[in-house]
Write a protein that holds these residues in place. Structure first.
Motif, PDB file in Angstrom:
ATOM      1  N   GLU A 164       0.757  -1.273  -0.098  1.00  0.00           N
ATOM      2  CA  GLU A 164       0.168  -0.239  -0.074  1.00  0.00           C
ATOM      3  C   GLU A 164       0.974   0.929   0.013  1.00  0.00           C
ATOM      4  O   GLU A 164       0.509   2.801  -0.589  1.00  0.00           O
ATOM      5  CB  GLU A 164      -1.011   0.173   1.624  1.00  0.00           C
ATOM      6  N   ARG A 165       1.737   1.308   0.450  1.00  0.00           N
ATOM      7  CA  ARG A 165       2.647   2.117   0.509  1.00  0.00           C
ATOM      8  C   ARG A 165       3.429   3.142  -0.425  1.00  0.00           C
ATOM      9  O   ARG A 165       4.133   3.931  -0.891  1.00  0.00           O
ATOM     10  CB  ARG A 165       4.600   2.437   1.406  1.00  0.00           C
ATOM     11  N   VAL A 166       3.887   1.579  -1.163  1.00  0.00           N
ATOM     12  CA  VAL A 166       4.596   1.595  -2.820  1.00  0.00           C
ATOM     13  C   VAL A 166       3.155   2.183  -3.431  1.00  0.00           C
ATOM     14  O   VAL A 166       3.523   2.937  -4.118  1.00  0.00           O
ATOM     15  CB  VAL A 166       5.095   0.465  -3.056  1.00  0.00           C
ATOM     16  N   ARG A 167       1.853   1.788  -3.200  1.00  0.00           N
ATOM     17  CA  ARG A 167       1.302   2.002  -4.203  1.00  0.00           C
ATOM     18  C   ARG A 167       0.561   3.955  -4.054  1.00  0.00           C
ATOM     19  O   ARG A 167       0.466   4.249  -5.229  1.00  0.00           O
ATOM     20  CB  ARG A 167      -0.371   1.507  -3.930  1.00  0.00           C
ATOM     21  N   ILE A 168       0.759   3.632  -2.915  1.00  0.00           N
ATOM     22  CA  ILE A 168       0.240   5.253  -2.583  1.00  0.00           C
ATOM     23  C   ILE A 168       1.497   6.187  -3.132  1.00  0.00           C
ATOM     24  O   ILE A 168       1.513   7.011  -3.622  1.00  0.00           O
ATOM     25  CB  ILE A 168       0.719   5.354  -1.314  1.00  0.00           C
ATOM     26  N   ALA A 169       2.827   5.661  -2.991  1.00  0.00           N
ATOM     27  CA  ALA A 169       3.670   6.360  -3.599  1.00  0.00           C
ATOM     28  C   ALA A 169       4.199   6.702  -4.634  1.00  0.00           C
ATOM     29  O   ALA A 169       4.167   7.488  -4.819  1.00  0.00           O
ATOM     30  CB  ALA A 169       5.176   6.180  -3.135  1.00  0.00           C
ATOM     31  N   ARG A 170       3.758   6.158  -5.481  1.00  0.00           N
ATOM     32  CA  ARG A 170       3.355   5.429  -6.950  1.00  0.00           C
ATOM     33  C   ARG A 170       2.668   6.594  -7.295  1.00  0.00           C
ATOM     34  O   ARG A 170       2.355   7.982  -8.142  1.00  0.00           O
ATOM     35  CB  ARG A 170       3.270   4.340  -7.983  1.00  0.00           C
ATOM     36  N   ILE A 230       9.841   2.932 -14.662  1.00  0.00           N
ATOM     37  CA  ILE A 230       9.949   1.821 -14.239  1.00  0.00           C
ATOM     38  C   ILE A 230       8.284   1.882 -13.233  1.00  0.00           C
ATOM     39  O   ILE A 230       7.870   1.061 -12.677  1.00  0.00           O
ATOM     40  CB  ILE A 230      10.644   2.277 -12.714  1.00  0.00           C
ATOM     41  N   GLY A 231       8.405   3.206 -12.659  1.00  0.00           N
ATOM     42  CA  GLY A 231       6.523   3.278 -12.372  1.00  0.00           C
ATOM     43  C   GLY A 231       5.734   2.646 -13.471  1.00  0.00           C
ATOM     44  O   GLY A 231       4.608   2.232 -13.118  1.00  0.00           O
ATOM     45  N   MET A 232       5.137   2.978 -14.459  1.00  0.00           N
ATOM     46  CA  MET A 232       4.899   2.417 -15.538  1.00  0.00           C
ATOM     47  C   MET A 232       4.777   1.569 -15.404  1.00  0.00           C
ATOM     48  O   MET A 232       3.373   0.173 -15.352  1.00  0.00           O
ATOM     49  CB  MET A 232       5.293   3.071 -16.819  1.00  0.00           C
ATOM     50  N   ARG A 233       5.750   0.077 -15.519  1.00  0.00           N
ATOM     51  CA  ARG A 233       6.406  -1.393 -15.455  1.00  0.00           C
ATOM     52  C   ARG A 233       5.556  -1.734 -14.197  1.00  0.00           C
ATOM     53  O   ARG A 233       4.885  -2.943 -14.615  1.00  0.00           O
ATOM     54  CB  ARG A 233       7.409  -1.495 -15.823  1.00  0.00           C
ATOM     55  N   GLU A 234       5.673  -0.981 -13.118  1.00  0.00           N
ATOM     56  CA  GLU A 234       5.811  -1.224 -11.403  1.00  0.00           C
ATOM     57  C   GLU A 234       3.621  -1.712 -11.973  1.00  0.00           C
ATOM     58  O   GLU A 234       2.953  -2.638 -11.568  1.00  0.00           O
ATOM     59  CB  GLU A 234       6.176  -1.011 -10.800  1.00  0.00           C
ATOM     60  N   ARG A 235       3.545  -0.655 -12.477  1.00  0.00           N
ATOM     61  CA  ARG A 235       1.381  -0.814 -12.356  1.00  0.00           C
ATOM     62  C   ARG A 235       1.245  -1.760 -13.031  1.00  0.00           C
ATOM     63  O   ARG A 235       0.479  -2.374 -12.859  1.00  0.00           O
ATOM     64  CB  ARG A 235       1.468   1.019 -13.111  1.00  0.00           C
ATOM     65  N   ALA A 236       1.771  -1.496 -14.606  1.00  0.00           N
ATOM     66  CA  ALA A 236       1.276  -2.480 -15.458  1.00  0.00           C
ATOM     67  C   ALA A 236       1.348  -4.199 -14.647  1.00  0.00           C
ATOM     68  O   ALA A 236       0.307  -4.925 -15.266  1.00  0.00           O
ATOM     69  CB  ALA A 236       1.635  -2.739 -16.899  1.00  0.00           C
ATOM     70  N   ASN A 237       2.842  -4.604 -14.973  1.00  0.00           N
ATOM     71  CA  ASN A 237       2.764  -5.802 -14.156  1.00  0.00           C
ATOM     72  C   ASN A 237       2.154  -5.775 -13.104  1.00  0.00           C
ATOM     73  O   ASN A 237       1.696  -7.141 -12.955  1.00  0.00           O
ATOM     74  CB  ASN A 237       4.549  -5.127 -13.255  1.00  0.00           C
ATOM     75  N   ALA A 238       1.786  -5.020 -12.092  1.00  0.00           N
ATOM     76  CA  ALA A 238       0.734  -5.158 -10.748  1.00  0.00           C
ATOM     77  C   ALA A 238      -0.997  -6.059 -11.312  1.00  0.00           C
ATOM     78  O   ALA A 238      -1.519  -6.499 -10.768  1.00  0.00           O
ATOM     79  CB  ALA A 238       0.788  -4.270  -9.917  1.00  0.00           C
ATOM     80  N   ILE A 239      -1.511  -5.350 -12.253  1.00  0.00           N
ATOM     81  CA  ILE A 239      -2.462  -5.951 -12.791  1.00  0.00           C
ATOM     82  C   ILE A 239      -2.385  -6.986 -13.531  1.00  0.00           C
ATOM     83  O   ILE A 239      -3.436  -7.496 -14.812  1.00  0.00           O
ATOM     84  CB  ILE A 239      -3.896  -4.921 -13.257  1.00  0.00           C
TER      85      ILE A 239
END
Length: 399
Positions: free
Chosen positions: A187-193, A361-370
């Protein structure tokens, strides 16, 4: 404080006293048994009582050496039965030692010594009293020795069961705490993103519009006034999104309304208007048949477009950008292109595919998460391109 609790704690600190404690009732019973006659009370047979007390001495170390104490007390009990005729009660010290061995020792050793003691006590009693080993008195000694061993094993099994149950409970609690920590970290990573996306986007626009206002303030006050109005709108929008995002930290639970409002793809036109006001021409195109998609997919697509346009405006020196939303039967393809230059030094999405910046990196993390993917790199005809493939519906998370 409860007297029983105090007594148990005191005994736990004085193990020798605790081990020798059963000797007290055994000696009392032996003295009383020798003082009972056929028709009246008489003076106790002190010799037999002394032998009983002597046989109880090894009990003081029964928890330290349970096997040795069991063998010594068995030998002492058999000797007492052989030397002192007329003893009809089984040796109590031997029974206590057998119970202790079954409680603290291995199951095989406990039953082996228990059977040995049962047979020996039955045989010696039959030999000293001239009776049959299968008589009532002989079987009594056999039974009490087996019963002492069985009782010790039953208590041992119960303690082991409780210890395993306590261990499972502690492990479950530890796993729950670990899962809670993991969820907090996610949740912290998501909010930071989210904070990164919001701040980077709006501050970039405010900075660009402030530059336009500063440049036109003397030559074209009307255009400068419009730029200042856009700065006001963007700063208010930034504050609203920051308030909504930071407000998540104060929510006691993850209720459906706790995260509202969530940016959706329908808000892309308003996002494009903000960039147009700052000097970047943005065209939004939709192809295919728009299908219902998960809210996480909409949010991810919106943030990817927002981050890509922010990097384009900030680093690529572009004048035009195009956003294409292509709806397929099972996925959404998001393409963001621009006509700017590539700047690998910046380490952003304009970095010629280096992928070292936090934005990409943030874009890739968001996409990989779903369950989606993001690719980025320069176009052969010039400019930069970001392509994201996102699922329209999310599969249930495996537990």
């Amino acid at each position: 404080m409860d007297v029983t609790v105090v007594w148990r704690r005191w005994l736990a600190r004085h193990d020798r006293v605790r081990d020798a404690l059963p000797a007290v009732p055994l000696v009392v019973v032996a003295v009383a048994a020798t003082a009972v006659g056929e028709s009246s009370w008489h003076e106790p047979r002190w010799q037999e009582a002394a032998w009983t007390a002597l046989s109880c001495l090894p009990l003081a170390v029964r928890s330290r050496w349970p096997l040795h104490v069991a063998l010594v007390t068995l030998a002492g009990g058999l000797t007492l039965m052989a030397l002192v005729p007329g003893i009809d009660t089984p040796p109590g010290a031997t029974l206590v030692a057998l119970y202790t061995l079954a409680l603290l020792g291995s199951r095989r050793t406990a039953w082996a010594v228990g059977l040995l003691a049962a047979v020996a006590l039955t045989g010696v009693h039959a030999g000293t009293h001239g009776g049959s080993p299968v008589s009532g008195a002989g079987l009594l000694r056999f039974d009490v020795a087996i019963a002492a061993t069985a009782l010790g094993r039953a208590v041992r099994n119960r303690r082991d069961h409780l210890a395993k149950a306590r261990e499972r409970a502690e492990r479950a609690e530890s796993m729950q705490e670990e899962e809670a920590r993991r969820r907090v970290a996610v949740e912290r990573v998501r909010i930071a993103r989210d904070l990164h996306d919001v701040v980077a986007h709006h501050i970039t626009l405010v900075n660009a519009q402030a530059g336009v206002a500063h440049h036109l303030l003397r030559t074209d006050p009307d255009q400068a006034f419009q730029a200042l109005a856009h700065i006001k709108d963007n700063s208010r929008a930034a504050l609203d999104e920051l308030r909504a995002t930071v407000g998540l930290l104060r929510q006691p639970d993850d209720a459906p309304g706790a995260r509202a409002p969530i940016p959706r793809l329908a808000d892309l036109d308003r996002l494009a208007d903000g960039f147009r006001a700052s000097g970047l021409s943005v065209e939004v195109t939709r192809t295919g048949a728009p299908a219902p998609q998960a809210s996480a997919t909409e949010l991810t697509a919106y943030r990817i477009v927002q981050e890509a346009l922010t990097n384009t405006h900030k680093h690529a020196s572009a004048t035009r950008a195009a956003v294409l939303l292509d709806y397929g039967p099972h996925s959404l393809r998001v393409t963001v292109t621009d006509d700017g230059r590539s700047d690998p030094v910046k380490g952003t999405s304009t970095g010629a595919g280096t992928g070292t910046g936090h934005g990409l990196i943030g874009m890739r993390e968001r996409a990989n998460a779903i369950g989606g993917t993001v690719t980025a790199g320069p176009r052969p005809e010039g400019g930069f391109q970001v392509v994201a493939a996102l699922p329209l519906s999310l599969a249930p998370a495996s537990v």
